[in-house]
Scaffold this active site. Structure first.
Site, PDB file in Angstrom:
ATOM      1  N   GLN A   1       0.832  -1.198   0.000  1.00 45.25           N
ATOM      2  CA  GLN A   1       0.000   0.000   0.000  1.00 45.25           C
ATOM      3  C   GLN A   1       0.872   1.255   0.000  1.00 45.25           C
ATOM      4  OE1 GLN A   1      -3.371  -0.478   3.013  1.00 45.25           O
ATOM      5  NE2 GLN A   1      -2.037  -2.192   3.553  1.00 45.25           N
ATOM      6  N   HIS A  41      -1.371   1.475  -4.575  1.00 45.80           N
ATOM      7  CA  HIS A  41      -1.747   2.881  -4.423  1.00 45.80           C
ATOM      8  C   HIS A  41      -0.861   3.813  -5.242  1.00 45.80           C
ATOM      9  CE1 HIS A  41      -3.789   1.876  -0.322  1.00 45.80           C
ATOM     10  NE2 HIS A  41      -4.554   1.604  -1.360  1.00 45.80           N
ATOM     11  N   CYS A  56      -0.472  12.841 -16.412  1.00 49.75           N
ATOM     12  CA  CYS A  56      -0.939  14.076 -17.032  1.00 49.75           C
ATOM     13  C   CYS A  56      -2.455  14.151 -16.986  1.00 49.75           C
ATOM     14  CB  CYS A  56      -0.452  14.170 -18.479  1.00 49.75           C
ATOM     15  SG  CYS A  56      -1.017  15.665 -19.324  1.00 49.75           S
ATOM     16  N   CYS A  96       3.271  18.508 -18.227  1.00 51.12           N
ATOM     17  CA  CYS A  96       3.599  17.384 -19.102  1.00 51.12           C
ATOM     18  C   CYS A  96       4.619  17.813 -20.154  1.00 51.12           C
ATOM     19  CB  CYS A  96       2.321  16.878 -19.781  1.00 51.12           C
ATOM     20  SG  CYS A  96       2.568  15.449 -20.857  1.00 51.12           S
ATOM     21  N   CYS A 143       1.624  18.849 -25.607  1.00 45.78           N
ATOM     22  CA  CYS A 143       0.634  18.679 -24.532  1.00 45.78           C
ATOM     23  C   CYS A 143       0.708  19.819 -23.507  1.00 45.78           C
ATOM     24  CB  CYS A 143       0.810  17.327 -23.835  1.00 45.78           C
ATOM     25  SG  CYS A 143      -0.431  17.035 -22.545  1.00 45.78           S
ATOM     26  N   GLY A 195       3.041  -4.680   8.958  1.00 45.57           N
ATOM     27  CA  GLY A 195       2.982  -3.251   9.202  1.00 45.57           C
ATOM     28  C   GLY A 195       1.765  -2.553   8.648  1.00 45.57           C
ATOM     29  N   SER A 228      -2.397  -1.446   9.311  1.00 49.04           N
ATOM     30  CA  SER A 228      -3.428  -1.257  10.332  1.00 49.04           C
ATOM     31  C   SER A 228      -4.743  -1.935   9.973  1.00 49.04           C
ATOM     32  CB  SER A 228      -3.677   0.240  10.540  1.00 49.04           C
ATOM     33  OG  SER A 228      -4.087   0.838   9.314  1.00 49.04           O
ATOM     34  N   GLU A 258       1.056  -3.765  17.007  1.00 51.82           N
ATOM     35  CA  GLU A 258      -0.084  -4.017  17.883  1.00 51.82           C
ATOM     36  C   GLU A 258      -1.110  -4.863  17.155  1.00 51.82           C
ATOM     37  OE1 GLU A 258      -1.314  -0.087  18.765  1.00 51.82           O
ATOM     38  OE2 GLU A 258      -2.018   0.354  16.735  1.00 51.82           O
ATOM     39  N   CYS A 299       8.611  -4.453  12.836  1.00 48.00           N
ATOM     40  CA  CYS A 299       8.744  -5.407  11.732  1.00 48.00           C
ATOM     41  C   CYS A 299      10.206  -5.692  11.415  1.00 48.00           C
ATOM     42  CB  CYS A 299       8.047  -4.874  10.488  1.00 48.00           C
ATOM     43  SG  CYS A 299       6.300  -4.500  10.717  1.00 48.00           S
TER      44      CYS A 299
END
Length: 304
Positions: free
Chosen positions: A135, A153, A161, A202, A207, A244, A246, A272, A288
């Site tokens: 992520q 992500h 662009c 860009c 462009c 690591g 949540s 945790e 970790c």
């Protein structure tokens, strides 16, 4: 359509229903922290999926912009990482991402990144596979040397662009002259209010469109090709590690519980317990960079 969201709030009803459906699997006993038992599962696994989150990067000193104290100026990430925020104030959003890009230049992969890379390299020589589903947008897995990485992500070091749609790697520092020296995180720092024509543009011939970070913002859909590939990896994995994370950002929070729901052992490595911990077979608490290396290191019985 699968949208990036915090927790289940704001998800479409059918997606929430899918989560509930996959989480109806019989509850396991309290997760084990027995490393010897985990290693037995690890030694026989042929296809290992490792899902990583912000906790891994945090151990390299990367800001998470979440929780108490997790602010850039007066904002948290979810305040600025939205299409609406970029439309409203592209200068402010670019200051935020410029700061994050510059911060990463002083950060290095930590023992957790390196343990994952070494494990992937070693097991590939044994005809076994390791895939990293992250992520994180900081490219630390790539910098550590990992090859089989899905960045669900996106990346801080890619742009897209707004006009022609071209996605391109960009490691310039600064990304444009107008952002040099900008992005100070102090709460009292003044916004630069850079004219839109001076923001990253860009370079494709003819462009000159406005560039945006090639990251998945809250409320946006994830890349369908990446999600399809991730789904295939999760369906064939016979061991899953959650490192690591949540387990509050969807859809990634669904991945490991779905794997556990079909009886595949899942091991969580985190500082945790999370809302998903009780669904997993193993839980190893602590940094970790401390807990993961001994779990992934070469075993004396390994051929290579």
């Amino acid at each position: 359509m699968i949208v990036r969201q915090l927790a289940c709030r704001g998800l479409t009803s059918h997606l929430c229903a899918a989560v509930r459906l996959n989480w109806r699997s019989p509850k396991m006993a309290r997760p084990s922290s027995n490393l010897t038992k985990f290693r037995k599962e690890f030694d026989k696994a042929k296809h290992i999926a490792i899902i990583t989150g912000a906790g891994v990067s945090a151990e390299s000193g990367v800001p998470t912009f979440r929780g108490q104290g997790g602010y850039w100026r007066k904002w948290q990430a979810q305040d600025l990482a939205t299409p609406e925020a970029f439309s409203r104030d592209p200068s402010l959003v670019w200051e935020f991402y410029h700061y994050r890009r510059e911060v990463m230049r002083s950060k290095m992969p930590n023992p957790a990144h390196l343990a994952i890379m070494e494990c992937e390299s070693r097991l590939s020589q044994q005809g076994r596979s390791v895939v990293i589903i992250t992520q994180n947008i900081d490219e630390l897995h790539h910098r550590a040397g990992s090859k089989h990485v899905y960045e669900i992500h996106g990346s801080l070091f890619k742009t897209r662009c707004m006009s022609c749609g071209e996605v391109k790697a960009n490691h310039k520092s600064p990304i444009c002259p107008a952002l040099e020296g900008k992005g100070e995180p102090d709460r009292n720092a003044k916004d630069a209010r850079i004219p839109v024509d001076d923001l990253p543009r860009c370079e494709k011939r003819g462009c000159n469109g406005l560039l945006r970070p090639h990251v998945v913002w809250f409320g946006e859909t994830l890349d369908s090709d990446i999600l399809t590939a991730v789904k295939e990896e999760l369906e064939k994995c016979d061991l899953c590690l959650v490192v690591g994370t949540s387990s509050i950002v969807y859809p990634a929070a669904m991945f490991a519980p779905q794997v556990a729901g079909r009886g595949v052992p899942v091991a969580e490595f985190n500082m945790e317990c999370t809302s998903a911990t009780k669904r997993f077979k193993y839980h190893f608490e602590g940094p970790c960079g401390t807990t993961l290396p001994p779990a992934l290191e070469r075993h004396e019985n390994e051929a290579i």
